[in-house]
Design an enzyme around this catalytic site. Structure first.
Site, short mmCIF file in Angstrom:
data_model
loop_
_atom_site.label_atom_id
_atom_site.label_comp_id
_atom_site.label_asym_id
_atom_site.label_seq_id
_atom_site.Cartn_x
_atom_site.Cartn_y
_atom_site.Cartn_z
N CYS A 161 -6.53 7.25 4.64
CA CYS A 161 -5.82 7.69 5.83
C CYS A 161 -6.26 9.10 6.22
O CYS A 161 -6.14 10.03 5.42
CB CYS A 161 -4.31 7.66 5.59
SG CYS A 161 -3.36 8.19 7.04
N GLN A 185 0.85 -1.18 0.00
CA GLN A 185 0.00 0.00 0.00
C GLN A 185 0.89 1.23 0.00
O GLN A 185 1.77 1.37 0.85
CB GLN A 185 -0.90 0.02 1.23
CG GLN A 185 -1.86 1.19 1.21
CD GLN A 185 -2.75 1.23 2.43
OE1 GLN A 185 -2.39 1.87 3.42
NE2 GLN A 185 -3.88 0.58 2.35
#
Length: 110
Positions: A83, A52
């Site tokens: 995020c 990722q």
């Protein structure tokens, strides 16, 4: 975190088929930061492994994907778009991308 190597190894022993490394910053990978490269390290037990990455600019993200392809063996690359950390969002990455669908498209196409 749930993506670190010891946890992924435990998941494999409990039957997980697919594992994914922790979020790595594209710019830090491009700078050669050893700590960041450790986040995308694959263990031999990981049959299907992804990484990722996080970034907000298509040029650096594209170069990062190429560097990953040239350097490591992974089965997929996930672009982080969730995020919520201010440090990440203030750079135009992470969950900030949810507000910018055109930029999301640029990143995916890069």
């Amino acid at each position: 975190t749930v993506g670190n190597l010891p946890f992924r190894r435990l998941c494999k022993t409990l039957g997980a088929d697919i594992t994914c490394g922790e979020m790595a910053l594209a710019t830090s990978l491009l700078k050669g930061d050893a700590r960041e490269w450790a986040l995308v390290r694959r263990h031999k037990s990981e049959d299907i492994f992804g990484v990722q990455i996080c970034g907000g600019h298509s040029d650096s993200l594209g170069r990062c994907v190429q560097a990953l392809d040239d350097t490591i063996e992974c089965d997929f690359i996930d672009i982080n778009m969730g995020c919520p950390i201010d440090l990440i969002c203030n750079k135009g990455a992470g969950s900030m991308l949810l507000e910018k669908p055109k930029r999301m498209e640029e990143l995916v196409r890069s």
